[in-house]
Design an enzyme around this catalytic site. Structure first.
Site, PDB file in Angstrom:
ATOM      1  N   VAL A 185       0.929  -1.400   0.215  1.00  0.00           N
ATOM      2  CA  VAL A 185       0.261  -0.041  -0.095  1.00  0.00           C
ATOM      3  C   VAL A 185       1.373   1.682   0.058  1.00  0.00           C
ATOM      4  O   VAL A 185       0.025   2.415   0.026  1.00  0.00           O
ATOM      5  CB  VAL A 185      -1.197   0.248   1.317  1.00  0.00           C
ATOM      6  N   ASN A 194      -7.149  -0.507   6.143  1.00  0.00           N
ATOM      7  CA  ASN A 194      -6.651  -1.337   7.787  1.00  0.00           C
ATOM      8  C   ASN A 194      -5.295  -1.132   7.986  1.00  0.00           C
ATOM      9  O   ASN A 194      -5.118  -1.518   8.629  1.00  0.00           O
ATOM     10  CB  ASN A 194      -8.093  -2.906   7.384  1.00  0.00           C
ATOM     11  N   SER A 214      -7.405   3.044  15.757  1.00  0.00           N
ATOM     12  CA  SER A 214      -6.663   1.907  16.939  1.00  0.00           C
ATOM     13  C   SER A 214      -7.050   3.695  18.385  1.00  0.00           C
ATOM     14  O   SER A 214      -7.068   4.614  18.251  1.00  0.00           O
ATOM     15  CB  SER A 214      -4.812   2.240  16.944  1.00  0.00           C
ATOM     16  N   TYR A 223       3.513   5.006  15.340  1.00  0.00           N
ATOM     17  CA  TYR A 223       2.062   4.035  15.828  1.00  0.00           C
ATOM     18  C   TYR A 223       0.735   4.846  16.305  1.00  0.00           C
ATOM     19  O   TYR A 223       0.188   5.177  15.771  1.00  0.00           O
ATOM     20  CB  TYR A 223       2.295   3.147  16.243  1.00  0.00           C
ATOM     21  N   ALA A 224       0.444   5.796  17.480  1.00  0.00           N
ATOM     22  CA  ALA A 224       0.444   6.916  18.363  1.00  0.00           C
ATOM     23  C   ALA A 224      -0.031   7.803  17.189  1.00  0.00           C
ATOM     24  O   ALA A 224      -1.146   8.548  17.285  1.00  0.00           O
ATOM     25  CB  ALA A 224       1.298   7.174  19.554  1.00  0.00           C
ATOM     26  N   ALA A 225       1.174   8.478  16.664  1.00  0.00           N
ATOM     27  CA  ALA A 225       0.893   9.559  16.099  1.00  0.00           C
ATOM     28  C   ALA A 225      -0.189   9.260  14.635  1.00  0.00           C
ATOM     29  O   ALA A 225      -1.064  10.282  13.890  1.00  0.00           O
ATOM     30  CB  ALA A 225       1.687  10.048  15.128  1.00  0.00           C
ATOM     31  N   LYS A 243      -1.984   6.926  13.797  1.00  0.00           N
ATOM     32  CA  LYS A 243      -3.720   5.807  14.267  1.00  0.00           C
ATOM     33  C   LYS A 243      -3.958   7.610  14.552  1.00  0.00           C
ATOM     34  O   LYS A 243      -5.549   7.743  14.394  1.00  0.00           O
ATOM     35  CB  LYS A 243      -3.007   5.399  14.905  1.00  0.00           C
TER      36      LYS A 243
HETATM   37  N1  LIG Z   1      -4.722  -6.113  16.340  1.00  0.00           N
HETATM   38  C1  LIG Z   1      -4.735  -5.384  17.469  1.00  0.00           C
HETATM   39  O1  LIG Z   1      -3.867  -5.171  18.569  1.00  0.00           O
HETATM   40  C2  LIG Z   1      -4.830  -3.723  16.876  1.00  0.00           C
HETATM   41  C3  LIG Z   1      -5.079  -2.697  17.494  1.00  0.00           C
HETATM   42  C4  LIG Z   1      -5.086  -1.614  17.147  1.00  0.00           C
HETATM   43  C5  LIG Z   1      -5.475  -1.539  15.475  1.00  0.00           C
HETATM   44  N2  LIG Z   1      -4.794  -3.286  14.192  1.00  0.00           N
HETATM   45  C6  LIG Z   1      -4.605  -1.781  13.202  1.00  0.00           C
HETATM   46  O2  LIG Z   1      -5.892  -2.968  12.873  1.00  0.00           O
HETATM   47  C7  LIG Z   1      -5.261  -3.255  11.711  1.00  0.00           C
HETATM   48  C8  LIG Z   1      -4.605  -4.546  10.767  1.00  0.00           C
HETATM   49  O3  LIG Z   1      -3.629  -5.314  11.990  1.00  0.00           O
HETATM   50  P1  LIG Z   1      -3.775  -6.365  12.377  1.00  0.00           P
HETATM   51  O4  LIG Z   1      -3.784  -6.080  13.528  1.00  0.00           O
HETATM   52  O5  LIG Z   1      -4.698  -7.056  11.761  1.00  0.00           O
HETATM   53  O6  LIG Z   1      -2.026  -6.937  11.916  1.00  0.00           O
HETATM   54  P2  LIG Z   1      -1.733  -8.076  11.129  1.00  0.00           P
HETATM   55  O7  LIG Z   1       0.049  -8.658  11.056  1.00  0.00           O
HETATM   56  O8  LIG Z   1      -2.571  -9.364  11.752  1.00  0.00           O
HETATM   57  O9  LIG Z   1      -1.931  -8.214   9.431  1.00  0.00           O
HETATM   58  C9  LIG Z   1      -2.243  -7.247   8.995  1.00  0.00           C
HETATM   59  C10 LIG Z   1      -2.088  -7.147   7.251  1.00  0.00           C
HETATM   60  O10 LIG Z   1      -1.743  -6.399   5.952  1.00  0.00           O
HETATM   61  C11 LIG Z   1      -0.682  -6.525   5.870  1.00  0.00           C
HETATM   62  N3  LIG Z   1       0.000  -5.346   5.724  1.00  0.00           N
HETATM   63  C12 LIG Z   1       1.699  -4.477   5.852  1.00  0.00           C
HETATM   64  N4  LIG Z   1       1.962  -4.200   5.217  1.00  0.00           N
HETATM   65  C13 LIG Z   1       0.813  -3.635   4.293  1.00  0.00           C
HETATM   66  C14 LIG Z   1       1.720  -2.916   3.580  1.00  0.00           C
HETATM   67  N5  LIG Z   1       2.383  -2.181   2.502  1.00  0.00           N
HETATM   68  N6  LIG Z   1       1.261  -2.977   1.656  1.00  0.00           N
HETATM   69  C15 LIG Z   1      -0.014  -3.953   1.304  1.00  0.00           C
HETATM   70  N7  LIG Z   1      -0.266  -5.091   2.977  1.00  0.00           N
HETATM   71  C16 LIG Z   1       0.071  -5.278   3.835  1.00  0.00           C
HETATM   72  C17 LIG Z   1       0.113  -7.859   6.193  1.00  0.00           C
HETATM   73  O11 LIG Z   1       0.691  -8.634   5.410  1.00  0.00           O
HETATM   74  C18 LIG Z   1      -0.748  -8.717   6.882  1.00  0.00           C
HETATM   75  O12 LIG Z   1      -1.559  -9.141   5.830  1.00  0.00           O
HETATM   76  C19 LIG Z   1      -3.523  -2.170  11.772  1.00  0.00           C
HETATM   77  O13 LIG Z   1      -3.576  -1.226  10.519  1.00  0.00           O
HETATM   78  C20 LIG Z   1      -3.555  -2.189  13.151  1.00  0.00           C
HETATM   79  O14 LIG Z   1      -2.423  -0.632  13.128  1.00  0.00           O
HETATM   80  C21 LIG Z   1      -4.291  -3.687  15.520  1.00  0.00           C
END
Ligand SMILES: NC(=O)c1ccc[n+]([C@@H]2O[C@H](COP(=O)([O-])OP(=O)(O)OC[C@H]3O[C@@H](n4cnc5c(N)ncnc54)[C@H](O)[C@@H]3O)[C@@H](O)[C@H]2O)c1
Length: 258
Positions: free
Chosen positions: A64, A90, A149, A163-165, A167
């Site tokens: 992305v 996402n 987040s 990350y904080a900034a 989000k």
């Molecule tokens: N897991 C948590 O506790 C949590 C909490 C708050 C927010 N989030 C947010 O949820 C979203 C999903 O995260 P997750 O926890 O499911 O993580 P995850 O690592 O399980 O899934 C993330 C997916 O994004 C893909 N990805 C990463 N970089 C990429 C890129 N440059 N281009 C395309 N795809 C890419 C990865 O290959 C993976 O399949 C993120 O934005 C994360 O910040 C997660």
């Protein structure tokens, strides 16, 4: 009642769809009847997910942070289906640990890491929204959902600076975009998850001591499973949320109420 939550005949795009929350969101949009285009940087994981979902699924291997490829992929999905109804920005990455460890403190933050997190967690969300808006404005309908987040709603001891900034920035991007697109009947909302058991940060949250640390912040006393994002994602994508725009809603076991 079913009419409130059906996505029959709709076209959806989910970034970061091969794992964790993106996978759960993709599964639920698909189960509600949508054609789903799964975008991810991980080709192997993507093809496994596509195989398990079956019909009405397309995949595209996209980093992305490659803005022209991201725009071209979104255009291509919209043009192939003749409409673009739901886009979920996402994909996201960790910025490393929070300031309780030496590596997470302000003077340890390296430019390269900062820039990469800004590119993936913020700029790609903007580009995804921008590309979606082009089609949705024209058709005068659509839903855009951005994954932020709880770390964007308040300071977060467990997360790195970038990350904080990023989000937090996503939450205001949701408000700003929602204001412009309201006149086109396009709704833009955010999801602010608390801690979920996913593969982010190399699946660090699955380590018992890390899980316990996160769980101790949550009034419900545990971290969440990825499936627990599905209800809000379906609500924000479906006719049931026809009067909702500009909000970012926490799915956090009560963290933000403390
Ligand atoms: N897991 C948590 O506790 C949590 C909490 C708050 C927010 N989030 C947010 O949820 C979203 C999903 O995260 P997750 O926890 O499911 O993580 P995850 O690592 O399980 O899934 C993330 C997916 O994004 C893909 N990805 C990463 N970089 C990429 C890129 N440059 N281009 C395309 N795809 C890419 C990865 O290959 C993976 O399949 C993120 O934005 C994360 O910040 C997660």
């Amino acid at each position: 009642m079913n009419q409130l939550f059906t996505l029959e005949g709709k076209t959806a795009i989910v970034t970061g769809a091969a794992s964790g929350l993106g996978l759960a969101v993709s599964e639920c949009l698909h189960a509600a009847g949508a054609h789903v285009a799964l975008l991810d940087i991980d080709a192997d994981a993507l093809s496994k997910v596509a195989g398990s979902l079956g019909e009405r699924v397309k995949t595209a291997v996209v980093d992305v942070s490659d803005r022209s490829l991201l725009r071209a992929t979104i255009d291509s999905v919209a043009e192939t289906h003749g409409s673009l109804d739901i886009v979920v920005a996402n994909a996201g990455v960790t910025a490393g640990p929070g300031y309780l460890t030496d590596a997470g403190q302000i003077n340890a933050v390296e430019d390269e890491r900062w820039d990469r997190v800004v590119e993936v967690n913020l700029s790609s969300v903007f580009v995804t929204m921008q590309a979606a808006a082009k089609h949705m404005k024209q058709q005068r309908s659509g839903r855009i959902i951005a994954v932020s987040s709880v770390a964007g709603l308040r300071s977060e001891v467990m997360c790195g600076y970038a990350y904080a900034a990023t989000k937090a920035a996503v939450i205001n991007l949701v408000r700003q975009t929602a204001m412009e697109l309201a006149q086109y009947n396009v709704m833009v909302n955010g999801i602010a998850p608390g801690p979920f058991r996913t593969n982010i940060a190399g699946g660090r949250i699955r380590q018992p001591e890390v899980e316990a640390q996160f769980a101790s912040m949550v009034p419900l006393g545990r971290i969440a499973e990825p499936d627990e994002i599905k209800g809000l994602a379906l609500l924000l994508a479906s006719p049931a949320s026809s009067f909702m725009t500009g909000s970012t809603i926490a799915v956090d076991g009560g963290i933000m109420a403390k």
